[in-house]
Design a protein around this motif. Structure first.
Motif, PDB file in Angstrom:
ATOM      1  N   ARG A 160     -16.109 -23.330  14.367  1.00 22.47           N
ATOM      2  CA  ARG A 160     -17.115 -22.302  14.646  1.00 22.47           C
ATOM      3  C   ARG A 160     -16.998 -21.791  16.077  1.00 22.47           C
ATOM      4  O   ARG A 160     -17.075 -20.583  16.330  1.00 22.47           O
ATOM      5  N   LEU A 161     -16.812 -22.729  16.994  1.00 24.17           N
ATOM      6  CA  LEU A 161     -16.691 -22.338  18.396  1.00 24.17           C
ATOM      7  C   LEU A 161     -15.458 -21.468  18.612  1.00 24.17           C
ATOM      8  O   LEU A 161     -15.505 -20.479  19.357  1.00 24.17           O
ATOM      9  N   MET A 162     -14.355 -21.834  17.958  1.00 21.76           N
ATOM     10  CA  MET A 162     -13.134 -21.046  18.094  1.00 21.76           C
ATOM     11  C   MET A 162     -13.326 -19.650  17.518  1.00 21.76           C
ATOM     12  O   MET A 162     -12.863 -18.656  18.093  1.00 21.76           O
ATOM     13  N   GLU A 163     -14.014 -19.562  16.373  1.00 28.95           N
ATOM     14  CA  GLU A 163     -14.293 -18.255  15.783  1.00 28.95           C
ATOM     15  C   GLU A 163     -15.146 -17.407  16.725  1.00 28.95           C
ATOM     16  O   GLU A 163     -14.917 -16.207  16.877  1.00 28.95           O
ATOM     17  N   ILE A 165     -15.279 -17.737  19.980  1.00 27.91           N
ATOM     18  CA  ILE A 165     -14.450 -17.368  21.128  1.00 27.91           C
ATOM     19  C   ILE A 165     -13.551 -16.185  20.785  1.00 27.91           C
ATOM     20  O   ILE A 165     -13.423 -15.229  21.555  1.00 27.91           O
ATOM     21  N   VAL A 166     -12.921 -16.256  19.598  1.00 29.37           N
ATOM     22  CA  VAL A 166     -12.040 -15.164  19.168  1.00 29.37           C
ATOM     23  C   VAL A 166     -12.829 -13.867  19.011  1.00 29.37           C
ATOM     24  O   VAL A 166     -12.383 -12.790  19.425  1.00 29.37           O
ATOM     25  N   LYS A 167     -14.024 -13.984  18.425  1.00 32.86           N
ATOM     26  CA  LYS A 167     -14.859 -12.798  18.229  1.00 32.86           C
ATOM     27  C   LYS A 167     -15.281 -12.204  19.564  1.00 32.86           C
ATOM     28  O   LYS A 167     -15.239 -10.985  19.760  1.00 32.86           O
ATOM     29  N   ALA A 172     -14.710  -8.228  23.791  1.00 37.64           N
ATOM     30  CA  ALA A 172     -14.391  -7.918  25.188  1.00 37.64           C
ATOM     31  C   ALA A 172     -13.253  -6.903  25.267  1.00 37.64           C
ATOM     32  O   ALA A 172     -13.274  -5.992  26.105  1.00 37.64           O
ATOM     33  N   GLU A 173     -12.253  -7.069  24.383  1.00 36.02           N
ATOM     34  CA  GLU A 173     -11.136  -6.114  24.369  1.00 36.02           C
ATOM     35  C   GLU A 173     -11.613  -4.727  23.949  1.00 36.02           C
ATOM     36  O   GLU A 173     -11.176  -3.716  24.509  1.00 36.02           O
ATOM     37  N   LEU A 174     -12.518  -4.690  22.947  1.00 36.49           N
ATOM     38  CA  LEU A 174     -13.067  -3.399  22.523  1.00 36.49           C
ATOM     39  C   LEU A 174     -13.842  -2.741  23.658  1.00 36.49           C
ATOM     40  O   LEU A 174     -13.737  -1.530  23.888  1.00 36.49           O
ATOM     41  N   ALA A 175     -14.624  -3.565  24.350  1.00 37.74           N
ATOM     42  CA  ALA A 175     -15.395  -3.026  25.471  1.00 37.74           C
ATOM     43  C   ALA A 175     -14.469  -2.509  26.564  1.00 37.74           C
ATOM     44  O   ALA A 175     -14.712  -1.451  27.157  1.00 37.74           O
ATOM     45  N   GLU A 176     -13.384  -3.264  26.806  1.00 44.95           N
ATOM     46  CA  GLU A 176     -12.423  -2.833  27.821  1.00 44.95           C
ATOM     47  C   GLU A 176     -11.749  -1.533  27.408  1.00 44.95           C
ATOM     48  O   GLU A 176     -11.565  -0.629  28.237  1.00 44.95           O
TER      49      GLU A 176
END
Length: 223
Positions: A160-163, A165-167, A172-176
């Motif tokens: 769950r934590l990895m999901e 983090i990936v999300k 963050a990439e979309l925001a960038e």
């Protein structure tokens, strides 16, 4: 309380060494939390309203010129040298040998070590038989079943934590990218504004030329 609350400390109101004083516990919840973290397993009978600690458990920097204890003081000195701690601002106090060793390992090393350990352990074939409907182990469940249930819960939590983090990374990439697009749009807009300014300037010059031509024609016709 007439004596120091720290386990093993013999200081009391009746046998205080020269220069040693007793101090009450802090009243603020923030300072109490910090004291509780440092005094865990050192004050078995800690009572915020009546317990006191002697000045031997505080560093000199926590006293003012009149030897009054500052409101930000925290106890860091204890009778047993192995129990002495160094307060770490904003972080946990590592007191045990295991904590110190674990703190030196990286996250990747911890994950690899856990995976290697679980590979060597065999999951009980009848694990589900020892589980209740609310995903707890029955009272008659063997230790292996309890251990594997914890392992599976931890593994699920890690996934769950990895999901997450990936999300979050994707967001963050979309925001960038959005910021880059906005920046590009802003540059394009500024470029268009400069173009429009140039067009307006050209039109103004043409208008001035046209007005001159009209004046000339008017002068010629008036003759």
């Amino acid at each position: 309380m007439s004596h120091c609350a720290v386990h093993g400390c013999k200081t009391s109101m009746y046998n205080k060494p020269p220069g040693v004083s007793l101090h009450p516990c802090p009243g603020s919840s923030e300072m109490r939390s910090r004291w509780l973290l440092l005094l865990r397993n050192k004050c078995p009978m800690l009572d915020w309203s009546s317990s006191k600690l002697c000045s031997k458990h505080f560093e000199n920097k926590y006293f003012d010129n009149q030897r009054n204890l500052k409101s930000t003081a925290i106890p860091t000195i204890f009778p047993n040298p192995s129990q002495s701690v160094k307060a770490i601002e904003g972080g946990p106090v590592l007191k045990t040998k295991m904590d110190r060793h674990l703190s030196k390992m990286t996250q990747a090393q911890l994950v690899a070590d856990i995976k290697n350990t679980t590979v060597r352990l065999r999951e009980p074939l009848n694990l589900s038989e020892f589980l209740t409907n609310d995903l707890q182990t029955r009272s008659d469940a063997p230790l292996e079943a309890k251990l594997w249930l914890l392992i599976k819960k931890q593994d699920h939590l890690n996934n769950r934590l990895m999901e997450t983090i990936v999300k979050n990374k994707a967001n963050a990439e979309l925001a960038e990218n959005s910021v880059e697009e906005v920046s590009k749009s802003k540059k394009d807009l500024e470029k268009n504004i400069e173009t429009y300014k140039y067009i307006v300037k050209c039109l103004q010059e043409k208008q001035a030329t046209l007005e001159e031509q009209i004046e000339i024609l008017t002068a010629v016709e008036s003759r």
